[in-house]
Scaffold this active site. Structure first.
Site: not given
Lengths: 339, 520
Positions: B492-494
């Site tokens: 999850d790049h967040r």
């Protein structure tokens, strides 16, 4: 309500109807005298009251005109009964052991059963043929059969197989009041069981099954003594969480198809227990009904518990093995549940 | 006024919306102690037993077996034996029905006065005065599943004067039908289910043909069939086709279900589903040419949940993928050695991977995270709670190996086997599959070389394990054959950046290729 035996419940029904309706008469061997008793109008000694004492006391109250002793000739008993019924009486014949219907079968199936139909409704045969059925008494092959399935196959006859004192009284009263010939089958092993029976008279309609146990997992359909065995199994399995419904059709002609099919629809699994015959018996009749009209509700093949296709053995040990037992019913129930 | 208490559908876990009562283990009239199991409730994930929240006597079952209610829905009413049946009846009538509660609940603002009143009936609040609750009377038509009873026929009343079959009485009670208004067609006007059906339909309502309700769809069992004797082939085929062994006739030797029995059920269900598909599902052009056969399979609760959650995950979470190849020769050798020397344990490659991943998660804690969307924060865990995707007949579930970094290999192995077995039989408790800081999914056993998995929401990443296969690789400038596994991590790049993910995979590769490091 008080507790009464199956025997007394039957007697009460006859007494009530004889008091209520003067055309009701009792015909049979030893229903008045017998057992060596030479009772006459002057010498009122109560006799045997039929082979199992059910009609004991009736002669004292109703006299020789309405309690009629016959020779031991079944054909005479049923012939006389059918004739009396056709001429306006409401006779109750005591055939004693139902096994001996053979010698009087013509009077029953070829005559009485057809009166109403063949005379265009102008004649009828409002008669009741009482008789004993069932094994378990060590009475040997000629005195232990349950041939009610043979009567069921005759159009025009109504067939009643009560399992409890309450049903016996209500159904016999209904039988006596019915305008068609009724074959009333009493199981030998049930005469001494007791149960709640109202003191007043009441009737139970034909073709209405009784659910002696209500359940959701499997339906057992049984008659007469077998109802008690089925109840025993249901109670035992209930302790394991298996919910068994026991359906007693009570009358097999007419048969409560709706009552049976509703139960089958709700459980989807069926065991039919029957003492009558291993072939072409009541169990097969009901199994065919379910296969025809309740097939899609079935979750498992129907299981039948019947005696083997042999005469009833005299030996007590063999006779017990011959009769459908609670163990065999339980095995059948588990079998339909495991599929 | 005596105390009347209610039993309700509890909330097991954040995602639980509703529960289905599958089995009552006590009867009406039974006394129960606090903590005693009283019924089994099925959620979209598991079936769990409900323990009594207080001592009491069950006076009335409101939700019969098979009923689905929202969380907080009332399933039973309890009161001391001194409370009369009439009081209980009055109390029940004063309860808002499930349908009404659902209908009256506004979509945006769920906390209405009505709901507060329902909440007041929670077991913990012990006493409830019926008069305080909203009273509602049924109007017009009651609709329940495929049953709809016109108002003219509503109002079940228990009376001795009605002559009906026992099943007709039960049905009437269940669907609130006034038998007094129905004339039976049986002996002495006895009312049967068919009579009720006819009356309801004649009055403009709906009453499905309950006697033949299973005519089009073969009965499907959901019970655990692991104990049903079957041949291995039959069992495998049944699993593949989603057939419960309870539905098969056992015609094999020693009462076992065999191949033919499973095939019979399969073809029967095919025939039933084909014949039940309506013409409207086929286009006109298709109907003129060869008919297209298909089997419509209804989505069960678990399938719906999977669909919803993964749809949300894939559309809301910005996934990126990292792939690495690892050499598992040392891992395999070590595994063989452990298993040969310690006959009591049976370590799998998966177990060793679990341990290696746990070690890497501790080494690179930035990957061992959950994304707390509500509070806009990242939850970084100091132990490795690894969710493991387990395929079960109607979907998948992710039981968690908790604190895998602190556990011995043998412990991980035993725990994993136990969790997987219980997952397949639906016996996991909610805390055993909810949470977790990292997830792994292994499709290597199917020969899948490489795949990218979808992140299990809240968690920061998921690792997809491919099959072990011998590949030609270059080592020390020479081509050599080694057993290799491709690992793909979806992040999850967040909450996880590319370099962080890469660092984690590098660490994991190190642990896998030098397993002594995580055993030390």
């Amino acid at each position: 309500m008080s507790k009464k035996s199956y025997r007394n419940a039957i007697k009460e029904a006859i007494e009530f109807e004889m008091r209520r309706d003067p055309t009701v008469v009792v015909i049979g061997e030893d229903v008045r005298g017998g057992h060596g008793a030479k009772n006459t109008e002057e010498n009122k000694l109560e006799g045997f009251g039929g082979v199992l004492g059910v009609t004991k006391g009736l002669w004292t109250e109703f006299g020789s005109e309405r309690v009629i002793d016959t020779p031991i000739t079944e054909s005479a008993i049923i012939g006389m009964t059918a004739g009396a019924a056709a001429t306006g009486l409401r006779p109750i014949a005591d055939l004693m052991f139902m096994d001996f219907f053979g010698v009087c079968y013509d009077m029953l199936y070829n005559q009485a059963a057809k009166f109403r139909y063949m005379f265009g409704g102008k004649a009828k045969a409002p008669m009741v043929v009482r008789g004993m059925i069932g094994a378990g008494f060590s009475a040997a092959a000629q005195h232990s059969q349950s041939p009610y399935h043979i009567f069921t196959s005759t159009p025009g006859l109504k067939v009643v197989v009560p399992s409890s004192p309450y049903d016996a009284k209500g159904l016999l009263t209904q039988s006596i009041r019915d305008d068609d010939p009724v074959v009333f089958c009493e199981h030998k092993l049930l005469y001494d069981i007791t149960g709640e029976v109202p003191d007043e008279d009441y009737t139970i309609p034909f073709g209405v099954a009784n659910y002696t146990r209500q359940g959701t997992d499997v339906t057992i359909i049984a008659l007469s003594l077998m109802v008690h065995r089925a109840n025993e199994v249901a109670d035992k399995l209930a302790t394991e969480g298996i919910s068994v419904e026991v359906v007693d059709p009570r009358t097999i002609s007419p048969l409560d198809e709706e009552g049976i099919l509703e139960s089958v629809a709700s459980t989807g699994r069926v065991v039919i227990v029957d003492e009558s015959a291993a072939r072409c018996g009541f169990a097969h009749d009901v199994a065919a009904l379910i296969a025809q009209k309740g097939f899609y509700a079935l979750k498992a093949p129907i299981e039948l518990v019947t005696p083997p296709h042999t005469p009833v053995p005299f030996s007590n040990v063999l006779e017990q093995a011959w009769l459908p037992s609670a163990e065999r019913i339980e095995i059948a129930v588990r079998k339909v549940l495991e599929v | 006024m005596s105390d009347i208490q209610t039993l309700e559908v509890p909330k097991w876990g954040l995602s639980m919306q509703e529960g289905k009562i599958t089995q009552w283990t006590i009867k009406e009239g039974d006394f129960f102690k606090k903590g005693q199991e009283i019924c089994i409730i099925e959620t979209t994930k598991i079936a769990n037993s409900l323990e009594a929240p207080f001592d009491g006597t069950l006076r009335r079952i409101i939700a019969k077996n098979g009923t689905t209610l929202e969380v907080g829905g009332i399933i039973g009413v309890c009161a001391d034996k001194t409370v009369s049946d009439q009081e209980i009846e009055q109390y029940i009538q004063s309860l808002p029905s499930e349908k009404e509660t659902k209908a009256e609940k506004p979509k945006v603002e769920p906390k209405t006065t009505e709901n507060k009143q329902t909440a007041a009936a929670a077991p913990s609040s012990s006493t409830v005065t019926p008069s305080k609750l909203a009273t509602s009377t049924p109007s017009k038509t009651i609709t329940n599943n495929n049953f709809s009873i016109p108002s003219a026929l509503q109002g079940y009343q228990e009376t001795k004067d009605i002559f009906a079959t026992p099943h007709a009485i039960n049905m009437a009670q269940q669907h609130n039908v006034n038998l007094d208004k129905i004339t039976g067609s049986g002996p002495q006007q006895r009312i049967s289910i068919s009579d009720i059906q006819k009356a309801v339909i004649d009055a403009g309502g709906q009453w499905p043909d309950v006697k033949n309700q299973s005519s089009n769809t073969p009965v499907k069992s959901t019970a655990d069939d692991s104990h049903i004797p079957a041949t291995p082939l039959a069992r495998r085929m049944a699993t593949e086709w989603g057939i419960n062994l309870h539905d098969c006739r056992a015609s094999g030797s020693r009462g076992r279900v065999c191949k033919e029995d499973v095939e019979t059920v399969y073809y029967r269900s095919q025939t039933a589903s084909t014949s039940s598909s309506t013409p409207s599902t086929t286009t006109h052009a298709q109907s003129e040419s060869t008919p297209v056969h298909f089997t419509p399979i209804p989505m069960d609760g678990m399938r719906k949940t999977i669909a919803e959650r993964l749809q949300a995950a894939k559309s809301e979470i910005p996934h990126f993928y990292l792939t690495i190849e690892v050499d598992v020769s040392t891992l395999q050798e070590l595994r063989a050695e452990i298993n040969s020397k310690l006959p009591s344990v049976k370590i799998s490659i998966n177990d060793m991977f679990l341990k290696a991943i746990a070690s890497a998660l501790i080494a690179v804690p930035e990957v061992n995270v959950q994304y707390d969307v509500e509070n806009q924060q990242i939850l970084q865990f100091d132990q490795a709670d690894i969710s493991v995707a387990v395929a079960i007949p109607n979907g998948l579930i992710t039981p968690i190996i908790k604190a895998a970094n602190k556990r011995a290999l043998s412990d991980i192995s035993t725990t994993m086997r136990d969790l997987a077995t219980r997952a397949k039989t639906g016996k996991l408790s909610p805390d055993e599959f909810q949470g977790g800081s990292f997830c792994i999914s292994n499709l290597g056993m199917f020969g899948i070389k490489q795949f990218e998995a979808i992140i299990n929401p809240l968690q920061g990443a998921i690792l997809a394990l491919g099959a072990v296969e011998k590949r030609a690789i270059v080592k020390d400038d020479a081509i050599t054959i080694r057993p290799m596994v491709t690992l793909s991590m979806s992040c999850d790049h967040r909450v996880i950046d590319g370099a962080t993910g890469a660092k984690f995979l590098a660490s994991l590769k190190e642990f896998v290729e030098n397993p002594m490091a995580f055993l030390a």
